[in-house]
Each structure stands twice: as structure tokens, then as C-alpha cells.
Design a protein around this motif. Structure first.
Motif, PDB file in Angstrom:
ATOM      1  N   ARG A 197       0.822  -1.208   0.000  1.00 24.94           N
ATOM      2  CA  ARG A 197       0.000   0.000   0.000  1.00 24.94           C
ATOM      3  C   ARG A 197       0.854   1.255   0.000  1.00 24.94           C
ATOM      4  O   ARG A 197       0.547   2.224  -0.705  1.00 24.94           O
ATOM      5  N   ILE A 198       1.921   1.249   0.778  1.00 24.41           N
ATOM      6  CA  ILE A 198       2.793   2.433   0.818  1.00 24.41           C
ATOM      7  C   ILE A 198       3.496   2.606  -0.523  1.00 24.41           C
ATOM      8  O   ILE A 198       3.545   3.706  -1.086  1.00 24.41           O
ATOM      9  N   PRO A 203      -3.855   4.410   0.542  1.00 24.19           N
ATOM     10  CA  PRO A 203      -4.060   4.533   1.984  1.00 24.19           C
ATOM     11  C   PRO A 203      -3.732   3.212   2.688  1.00 24.19           C
ATOM     12  O   PRO A 203      -3.898   2.131   2.112  1.00 24.19           O
ATOM     13  N   VAL A 204      -3.282   3.316   3.930  1.00 25.45           N
ATOM     14  CA  VAL A 204      -2.964   2.132   4.728  1.00 25.45           C
ATOM     15  C   VAL A 204      -3.971   2.046   5.865  1.00 25.45           C
ATOM     16  O   VAL A 204      -3.833   2.718   6.881  1.00 25.45           O
ATOM     17  N   PRO A 205      -5.019   1.222   5.717  1.00 29.05           N
ATOM     18  CA  PRO A 205      -5.995   1.095   6.797  1.00 29.05           C
ATOM     19  C   PRO A 205      -5.384   0.404   8.016  1.00 29.05           C
ATOM     20  O   PRO A 205      -4.778  -0.664   7.906  1.00 29.05           O
ATOM     21  N   MET A 258       7.893   2.753   9.851  1.00 30.97           N
ATOM     22  CA  MET A 258       9.205   2.166   9.578  1.00 30.97           C
ATOM     23  C   MET A 258       9.310   1.687   8.132  1.00 30.97           C
ATOM     24  O   MET A 258      10.334   1.880   7.469  1.00 30.97           O
ATOM     25  N   ILE A 259       8.248   1.062   7.645  1.00 29.78           N
ATOM     26  CA  ILE A 259       8.272   0.595   6.257  1.00 29.78           C
ATOM     27  C   ILE A 259       8.252   1.789   5.313  1.00 29.78           C
ATOM     28  O   ILE A 259       8.925   1.785   4.273  1.00 29.78           O
ATOM     29  N   GLY A 260       7.525   2.833   5.684  1.00 28.68           N
ATOM     30  CA  GLY A 260       7.551   4.052   4.888  1.00 28.68           C
ATOM     31  C   GLY A 260       8.955   4.630   4.782  1.00 28.68           C
ATOM     32  O   GLY A 260       9.396   5.036   3.701  1.00 28.68           O
ATOM     33  N   GLU A 261       9.686   4.627   5.878  1.00 30.58           N
ATOM     34  CA  GLU A 261      11.072   5.113   5.859  1.00 30.58           C
ATOM     35  C   GLU A 261      11.923   4.243   4.933  1.00 30.58           C
ATOM     36  O   GLU A 261      12.781   4.749   4.206  1.00 30.58           O
TER      37      GLU A 261
END
Length: 338
Positions: A197-198, A203-205, A258-261
Motif C-alpha cells: 500500500r505504501i 491509503p494504509v488502513p 518504519m516501512i515508509g522510511e
């Protein structure tokens, strides 16, 4: 000549004595699910300690998939494949092994489980690797309370029934209860939910309030934790939660960030009504275990692997696998925002 014969005989006795000190260990491994990679990493951990290790597993495992495709790395481990069905018979002598690690059993009446319970397989400890999913969290516990080994369990669950069968047997046993694992060769990819999703700018529900804590542990730390049974020889009947004690416990929002980073992207986190039906990979309510008992009683170091440092590998694995991720329930969940 006589003196040489005596020396040779003494040397042979010495070698025999040394060989008899090598612990023989059996790992009964499953063919899939969140636990299956434990067998591989536990074999590596135990052989590094000098154990003579055998893996017993179902003969219909898919050798092209993880972790079985990496078994060639286990150069000193013997692997025996047998059908895990109604024809199953225990292929070893009684008390042939010092230690048995059962990473497969569920229902004690199953064809393999029932045979193992009757086989008298371990001289020292039979360790059952079960699931923390059997805990029945009391409703009176406040938000983000850790689950301890003394918590009640759901006796209807097969893993709980297998635990009970061991407790009622004469087998010297240890019980471990696992939660979510990540790491090399794991076949369940819980974090694909966030990564897809990222990466796709979707969006990340996340179930409200998003501050629920989740126990995520590197499978290599779990293997090390389990192996400590052989060193500490805890009393039969001891129960331990698996988990990394030194790493911080993370909230669902922490994991997304963290996964977004790792992707150099900011996640669009949307909180939704936790009663909505979604494909979220964890429980909507907080559910995490207290794992420090193994630090004090097994001399476990608490684990050295941290989720944040492993995120690049999670992203790399996702990009190599190109998994199909179902997002069809996302829109309805987001509309239920609270």
C-alpha cells in the motif's frame, strides 16, 4: 607391540567417549505456515553448538519454496522425509535423541502427533513449539497489557490440546508459544500489507487507535531462544513465550512508519473501526506477549535483531516476489473511520 595395542585401545575409548557426548537432536518440522522457517534456523543454531541434528518432515513439502529450497546450506544436518498421514510410524529407536523440537504438531489425535506422544522420543527434553494464539485475554486487562505464560488458554484450540496431552504424559517437556515472526526464509509475509500500500501510494488502513502493540520477532532470535533449552534444561512443564526482549515492542503505526522510511515514502495511515472486516495481518485489538521469562530462566540474550534494521530486506523481498495483495476491503474499512 603390546604397548601400541594398549595405546590404540585407550585412544579408541577416548574417541567413543567424546562421540557419546555429542547431543543428538531431532527437529520435527512442518510443511508450511508461520513457524516453518524455525526448523531451518534451529538446525543451524544447534549444529553450531555441536549437536548431531536430524530433521523429520512431511514428504510432500514443496522443495522449491522457502525454507526447503535452502536445505542444501544445512550440510551436516540429516533430513528424513516421511508421509505425515495415517501410515506414519516413528522411524527411530526409543530414546534415540537427547532433545526433540516439535515444530509441527497440532491436534494430539492426528496421525503424527499421536505416534509422537507414544514414542518416548527424548531422553532430556521434548520441546513443543506452539502458538500464543491459544491465549484467552481477560477482558479486564487494560490496553496494551502483555500476555504472560500464566494467562488462561482456549482449550478448544488444537495446540492447547496438544499441550495438555504433553502435560498429562510422562514425557519431559517444555512448551513455547510463538507470535508473529519475520526474517530470512519466512514463508508468511505479514508486512506485505503495509509495503504494497505504501509503495503503491495507497491509503494504509489500520484498526483504531493504531497504538496497539504487536510482537514481531526475527526467526533467528526465536531459534536461539529455543536452543537455550538444551543448555539450561529447565524443569519439565516449563512454559515460555517467544519474542525479542531487547527490541522495542512496536505499535501498528510504528510498523507503517518504519516501512515508509524504508521506501522513502510517507504512509497515508487511515484509522478504521476495528470491528470492520479487513485483510489486516494482525489482530485488531492489542495482543502481544511478555517474553522476558526466557531471559531470566534460559539465559537467553533477549535477541540481537531489530525490525527497523531488517526493513530493507523486507522491501527487497517484496520487490523480488511481486506478490498479489488484495486491497478490495480497504475502501469499506476507510469509510468506517472512527
Amino acid at each position: 607391540m603390546a604397548a601400541l595395542s594398549i595405546l590404540f585401545f585407550a585412544f579408541a575409548l577416548l574417541l567413543h567417549g567424546a562421540s557419546s557426548l555429542v547431543p543428538k537432536t531431532l527437529i520435527v518440522n512442518g510443511k508450511g505456515g508461520g513457524h516453518v522457517a524455525i526448523g531451518y534456523h534451529l538446525a543451524k543454531e544447534l549444529t553450531s553448538k555441536g549437536h548431531d541434528v536430524t530433521i523429520l518432515q512431511n514428504d510432500d513439502v514443496d522443495s522449491s519454496k522457502n525454507p526447503f529450497s535452502s536445505y542444501a546450506d544445512l550440510t551436516t544436518t540429516k533430513v528424513l522425509n516421511k508421509p505425515f498421514d495415517d501410515t506414519f510410524t516413528y522411524p527411530f529407536k526409543e530414546l534415540e535423541f537427547d532433545f526433540v523440537f516439535d515444530n509441527s504438531s497440532k491436534d494430539p489425535s492426528g496421525p503424527v502427533e499421536s505416534v509422537l506422544l507414544k514414542a518416548n522420543p527424548a531422553k532430556q527434553r521434548y520441546t513443543f513449539i506452539g502458538s500464543a494464539g491459544i491465549y484467552e485475554k481477560p477482558s479486564s486487562l487494560p490496553h496494551n497489557s502483555q500476555l504472560t505464560e500464566a494467562m488462561p488458554v482456549n482449550s478448544a484450540k488444537p495446540a492447547a490440546q496438544f499441550e495438555k496431552a504433553l502435560q498429562e504424559s510422562s514425557i519431559p517437556h517444555i512448551l513455547f508459544r510463538c507470535q508473529y515472526m519475520y526474517g530470512p526464509l519466512c514463508s508468511k509475509h505479514y508486512l506485505d500489507y503495509f509495503t504494497h500500500r505504501i509503495k503503491s501510494s495507497l491509503p494504509v488502513p489500520v484498526p483504531s487507535p493504531g497504538t496497539q502493540i504487536v510482537s514481531l520477532t526475527d526467526v533467528r532470535d526465536v531459534a536461539k531462544q529455543l536452543s537455550k533449552v538444551c543448555d539450561a534444561l529447565p524443569p519439565s512443564g516449563s512454559i515460555f513465550n517467544t519474542g525479542t526482549f531487547n527490541d522495542l515492542k512496536h505499535t501498528y503505526i510504528d510498523v507503517a512508519n518504519m516501512i515508509g522510511e524504508g521506501l522513502n515514502m510517507k504512509p497515508d495511515i487511515r484509522l478504521y473501526d476495528p470491528n470492520s472486516k479487513t485483510d489486516f495481518p494482525f489482530r485488531a485489538s492489542e495482543f502481544f506477549v511478555k517474553s522476558d521469562k526466557s531471559v531470566s530462566e534460559l539465559d537467553f540474550d533477549g535477541g540481537i535483531h531489530e525490525l527497523k534494521k531488517y526493513i530493507p530486506e523486507i522491501v527487497k523481498s517484496f520487490e523480488q516476489r511481486h506478490p498479489r495483495v488484495d486491497t478490495s476491503k480497504d475502501e469499506a474499512a476507510i469509510k468506517s473511520v472512527v
